[in-house]
Write a protein that holds these residues in place. Structure first.
Motif, mmCIF file in Angstrom:
data_model
loop_
_atom_site.group_PDB
_atom_site.id
_atom_site.type_symbol
_atom_site.label_atom_id
_atom_site.label_comp_id
_atom_site.label_asym_id
_atom_site.label_seq_id
_atom_site.Cartn_x
_atom_site.Cartn_y
_atom_site.Cartn_z
ATOM 1 N N ILE A 32 -26.044 -5.224 -30.020
ATOM 2 C CA ILE A 32 -24.668 -5.969 -30.299
ATOM 3 C C ILE A 32 -23.636 -5.362 -29.669
ATOM 4 C CG2 ILE A 32 -25.724 -6.493 -32.821
ATOM 5 C CD1 ILE A 32 -24.393 -4.199 -33.829
ATOM 6 N N SER A 33 -23.740 -4.247 -28.959
ATOM 7 C CA SER A 33 -22.571 -3.604 -28.209
ATOM 8 C C SER A 33 -23.129 -2.631 -27.313
ATOM 9 C CB SER A 33 -21.600 -2.794 -29.265
ATOM 10 O OG SER A 33 -22.504 -1.461 -29.673
ATOM 11 N N GLY A 34 -22.313 -2.415 -26.159
ATOM 12 C CA GLY A 34 -22.928 -1.689 -25.145
ATOM 13 C C GLY A 34 -21.699 -1.696 -24.025
ATOM 14 N N SER A 35 -21.975 -1.173 -22.908
ATOM 15 C CA SER A 35 -21.065 -1.140 -21.794
ATOM 16 C C SER A 35 -21.804 -1.281 -20.442
ATOM 17 C CB SER A 35 -20.243 0.154 -21.843
ATOM 18 O OG SER A 35 -21.265 1.307 -21.733
ATOM 19 N N ARG A 36 -21.059 -1.652 -19.246
ATOM 20 C CA ARG A 36 -21.560 -1.560 -18.103
ATOM 21 C C ARG A 36 -20.540 -1.422 -17.132
ATOM 22 N NH1 ARG A 36 -25.214 -2.767 -20.778
ATOM 23 N NH2 ARG A 36 -26.876 -4.440 -20.472
ATOM 24 N N VAL A 37 -20.891 -0.516 -15.988
ATOM 25 C CA VAL A 37 -19.886 0.003 -15.042
ATOM 26 C C VAL A 37 -20.081 -0.924 -13.928
ATOM 27 C CG1 VAL A 37 -19.573 2.097 -13.439
ATOM 28 C CG2 VAL A 37 -20.419 2.360 -15.923
ATOM 29 N N TRP A 38 -18.870 -1.440 -13.238
ATOM 30 C CA TRP A 38 -19.097 -2.311 -12.178
ATOM 31 C C TRP A 38 -17.968 -1.710 -10.949
ATOM 32 C CZ3 TRP A 38 -19.408 -5.407 -16.796
ATOM 33 C CH2 TRP A 38 -20.631 -6.334 -16.537
ATOM 34 N N GLU A 39 -18.326 -2.081 -9.888
ATOM 35 C CA GLU A 39 -17.422 -1.533 -8.674
ATOM 36 C C GLU A 39 -16.562 -2.542 -8.477
ATOM 37 O OE1 GLU A 39 -17.724 -0.159 -4.130
ATOM 38 O OE2 GLU A 39 -19.646 -0.156 -5.451
ATOM 39 N N LYS A 40 -15.303 -2.249 -8.523
ATOM 40 C CA LYS A 40 -14.447 -3.358 -7.914
ATOM 41 C C LYS A 40 -14.015 -3.321 -6.412
ATOM 42 C CE LYS A 40 -11.685 -4.139 -12.001
ATOM 43 N NZ LYS A 40 -10.166 -3.943 -12.782
ATOM 44 N N PHE A 41 -13.686 -4.376 -5.677
ATOM 45 C CA PHE A 41 -13.259 -4.317 -4.448
ATOM 46 C C PHE A 41 -11.958 -3.413 -4.330
ATOM 47 C CE2 PHE A 41 -15.650 -7.144 -1.689
ATOM 48 C CZ PHE A 41 -16.474 -7.779 -2.496
ATOM 49 N N GLN A 42 -12.065 -2.772 -3.058
ATOM 50 C CA GLN A 42 -10.817 -1.874 -2.987
ATOM 51 C C GLN A 42 -10.652 -1.730 -1.387
ATOM 52 O OE1 GLN A 42 -11.465 2.129 -4.415
ATOM 53 N NE2 GLN A 42 -13.267 2.377 -3.500
ATOM 54 N N ASP A 43 -9.304 -0.926 -1.055
ATOM 55 C CA ASP A 43 -9.338 -0.846 0.404
ATOM 56 C C ASP A 43 -10.135 0.640 0.449
ATOM 57 O OD1 ASP A 43 -7.306 -2.600 0.588
ATOM 58 O OD2 ASP A 43 -5.523 -1.337 -0.016
ATOM 59 N N ILE A 44 -10.803 0.608 1.836
ATOM 60 C CA ILE A 44 -11.578 1.643 2.129
ATOM 61 C C ILE A 44 -11.111 2.258 3.442
ATOM 62 C CG2 ILE A 44 -13.822 2.027 2.920
ATOM 63 C CD1 ILE A 44 -14.911 -0.237 1.809
ATOM 64 N N THR A 45 -10.756 3.571 2.973
ATOM 65 C CA THR A 45 -10.212 4.316 4.312
ATOM 66 C C THR A 45 -11.182 4.755 5.372
ATOM 67 O OG1 THR A 45 -10.322 6.470 2.817
ATOM 68 C CG2 THR A 45 -8.308 4.860 2.484
ATOM 69 N N PRO A 46 -10.881 5.158 6.257
ATOM 70 C CA PRO A 46 -11.701 5.586 7.266
ATOM 71 C C PRO A 46 -12.120 7.048 7.222
ATOM 72 C CG PRO A 46 -9.717 5.680 8.318
ATOM 73 C CD PRO A 46 -9.539 4.986 6.920
ATOM 74 N N LEU A 47 -13.305 7.441 7.561
ATOM 75 C CA LEU A 47 -13.744 8.810 7.769
ATOM 76 C C LEU A 47 -12.981 9.796 8.480
ATOM 77 C CD1 LEU A 47 -17.663 8.272 8.447
ATOM 78 C CD2 LEU A 47 -16.653 8.924 6.085
ATOM 79 N N ALA A 48 -12.758 11.008 7.894
ATOM 80 C CA ALA A 48 -11.748 12.077 8.481
ATOM 81 C C ALA A 48 -12.214 12.535 9.969
ATOM 82 C CB ALA A 48 -11.646 13.293 7.456
ATOM 83 N N ASN A 49 -11.458 12.417 10.949
ATOM 84 C CA ASN A 49 -11.643 13.140 12.179
ATOM 85 C C ASN A 49 -11.639 14.545 11.956
ATOM 86 O OD1 ASN A 49 -11.865 13.561 14.691
ATOM 87 N ND2 ASN A 49 -9.996 12.752 15.401
ATOM 88 N N LEU A 50 -12.872 15.148 12.599
ATOM 89 C CA LEU A 50 -13.138 16.507 12.371
ATOM 90 C C LEU A 50 -13.469 16.899 14.055
ATOM 91 C CD1 LEU A 50 -15.435 16.828 9.407
ATOM 92 C CD2 LEU A 50 -13.072 17.263 9.685
ATOM 93 N N ASP A 51 -12.248 17.220 14.813
ATOM 94 C CA ASP A 51 -12.291 17.639 16.036
ATOM 95 C C ASP A 51 -12.786 18.982 15.821
ATOM 96 O OD1 ASP A 51 -11.817 15.292 17.358
ATOM 97 O OD2 ASP A 51 -9.629 15.795 17.156
ATOM 98 N N ASP A 52 -12.253 20.036 15.103
ATOM 99 C CA ASP A 52 -12.822 21.550 14.885
ATOM 100 C C ASP A 52 -14.010 21.443 14.309
ATOM 101 O OD1 ASP A 52 -12.968 23.948 14.243
ATOM 102 O OD2 ASP A 52 -10.973 23.964 13.431
ATOM 103 N N GLU A 53 -14.911 22.032 15.018
ATOM 104 C CA GLU A 53 -16.139 22.150 14.909
ATOM 105 C C GLU A 53 -16.555 23.106 13.412
ATOM 106 O OE1 GLU A 53 -18.666 21.050 16.099
ATOM 107 O OE2 GLU A 53 -17.934 19.898 17.600
ATOM 108 N N THR A 54 -15.453 24.033 13.097
ATOM 109 C CA THR A 54 -15.542 24.757 11.773
ATOM 110 C C THR A 54 -14.765 24.166 10.794
ATOM 111 O OG1 THR A 54 -13.616 25.971 12.643
ATOM 112 C CG2 THR A 54 -15.842 26.722 13.403
ATOM 113 N N ALA A 61 -14.145 2.879 -6.713
ATOM 114 C CA ALA A 61 -13.286 2.630 -8.201
ATOM 115 C C ALA A 61 -14.410 2.020 -9.086
ATOM 116 C CB ALA A 61 -12.196 1.994 -8.009
ATOM 117 N N LEU A 62 -14.710 2.849 -10.254
ATOM 118 C CA LEU A 62 -15.600 2.190 -10.926
ATOM 119 C C LEU A 62 -14.888 1.798 -12.267
ATOM 120 C CD1 LEU A 62 -18.768 4.610 -10.809
ATOM 121 C CD2 LEU A 62 -18.400 2.330 -9.485
ATOM 122 N N THR A 63 -15.253 0.689 -12.834
ATOM 123 C CA THR A 63 -14.617 0.071 -14.112
ATOM 124 C C THR A 63 -15.652 0.242 -14.974
ATOM 125 O OG1 THR A 63 -12.932 -1.090 -12.930
ATOM 126 C CG2 THR A 63 -13.373 -1.605 -15.037
#
Length: 414
Positions: free
Chosen positions: A160-182, A192-194
């Motif tokens: 009679i009751s419960g919950s669900r987790v949904w992922e909403k559409f959102q802006d996706i940022t690019p992966l970080a640039n790692l020029d430094d090997e260390t 973003a989960l709701t």
């Protein structure tokens, strides 16, 4: 037997028509824009429907009186025919339910005790639970009406009751640039989960079944009951779906041709817009279908693959009766989006029936009252999947005036 079934169906159908026409006459009498001609037309249709209903009932009574028992055999004394069962009903679930329902209506102590011993979490009597196969028959009837349920996400639940987790559409940022090997690798922007919670509610109504109908065959009784429940299910679930849609904060107001195009182009994520639909009612569709662009082309165009379907800039348009999708304060609805992602109906799938021939006025009128309870909840899963717009009058797009030739482009002939 087939003739009797047809007459009984006609009697029930005409009775429903009489009831509907009576409601229309009452509405017409209360309408400020009262029309004598329209009211007289409704009155004539009402008289005709009453006459047909009474004629069907009279013919049904005659057919039942003249019915002769078929497929009989003689008992040991040779004077009392007994029916011979020449067919085996393989649909045991339907047969059992029909027998239990008739037993409930007639007050069979075994059936009544079985029902009243069953209660829900609130201590209320559940009654006779409608089995899944019978619910399927009801939902097939629902499709005959303009139900919004096929356009939303429907999830069967067992609690009679419960919950669900949904992922909403959102802006996706690019992966970080790692020029430094260390360099240390940082965390990604997690989705973003709701959390969407549901709480099953009970929606109920009572129907009156006459003793005449109760004496009919179990099949006809089930057909009448299924039709009645189907209409109630459509009205109730449509209402709750529209209430959920009405809670949407994104409510663009459309007042001109370009507003329609702007809403389609910018109000939703392109991934959702690609699977979206426009919903409006008959009154709104009538307004939209008359709007023209600057070149005299209609805003609404037929689908080239199926001319019976309509679209705006490739987006399909679904037209719902004003009865199921009404105007709001004179504004027509313009719901745009993918409701299968935006709205979820949590279906408890535990419809139940309970009857009485004593309470709810049944004793005074010598009738039987049947209470049906439907259990479900409707929640917004992703408010970014649709917008709930509105419009009134939309003028045609202003034609673009032809550009006048300039002096530099005008020939002199020399």
């Amino acid at each position: 037997m087939q003739k009797i079934n047809d007459l009984n169906t006609a009697w029930i159908s005409r009775g429903q028509q009489v009831s509907d026409l009576a409601d229309k006459m009452q509405a017409a009498a209360l309408n400020d824009e009262f029309s004598k001609e329209d009211y007289e037309k409704l009155s004539n249709e009402y008289d005709q429907a009453v006459a047909q209903r009474d004629a069907a009932k009279h013919s049904l009574d005659i057919a039942r009186a003249n019915q002769k028992p078929a497929n009989t055999e003689i008992d040991d004394k040779g004077d009392n025919p007994k029916p011979v069962n020449t067919k085996i009903n393989t649909n045991k679930n339907k047969l059992t339910f029909a027998n239990k329902f008739v037993g409930m209506m007639k007050g069979d102590p075994k059936i009544v005790d079985e029902m009243t011993s069953s209660t829900d979490v609130n201590g209320n009597q559940i009654g006779l639970t409608i089995p899944l196969d019978q619910q399927t028959a009801i939902h097939q009837l629902v499709r005959q009406y303009q139900s919004l349920e096929p356009f939303v996400n429907v999830e069967a639940v067992s609690t009679i009751s419960g919950s669900r987790v949904w992922e909403k559409f959102q802006d996706i940022t690019p992966l970080a640039n790692l020029d430094d090997e260390t360099a240390e690798i940082g965390s990604n922007d997690d989705p973003a989960l709701t959390l969407v919670k549901y709480q099953i509610h009970r929606y109920a109504g009572i129907s009156t079944i006459t003793n005449t109908l109760l004496q009919d065959s179990a099949e006809n009784l089930m057909a009448y009951l299924n039709n009645w429940i189907a209409r109630k299910v459509v009205v109730t679930r449509n209402q709750k779906i529209l209430e959920a849609v009405g809670n949407q904060s994104k409510k663009p107001t459309i007042s001109k041709f370009d507003d329609v195009i702007h809403t389609l182009n910018t109000s939703l994520d392109p991934a959702i817009a690609a699977t979206s639909t426009i919903f409006t009612n008959v009154s709104g569709f009538d307004v939209l279908s008359q709007v023209k662009d600057a070149k005299g082309r209609y805003l609404i165009q037929p689908d080239v693959t199926d001319p019976s379907k309509k679209q705006i800039n490739g987006t399909p348009v679904v037209v719902v009766s004003d009865r199921w999708l009404p105007d709001n304060a004179g504004s027509h609805p313009f719901i745009f989006g993918d409701l299968t992602q935006g709205v979820t109906l949590f279906d408890r799938e535990q419809m139940s029936l309970l009857s009485t021939n004593v309470g709810a006025g049944a004793f005074e009128n010598d009738t039987n009252k049947v209470r049906v309870i439907d259990r479900f909840d409707v929640e917004i899963a992703d408010d970014g999947a649709f917008v709930n717009g509105s419009f009134k009058d939309i003028p045609d797009q202003v034609p673009t005036a032809p550009t006048a030739p300039t002096a530099s482009t005008t020939g002199t002939g020399k």
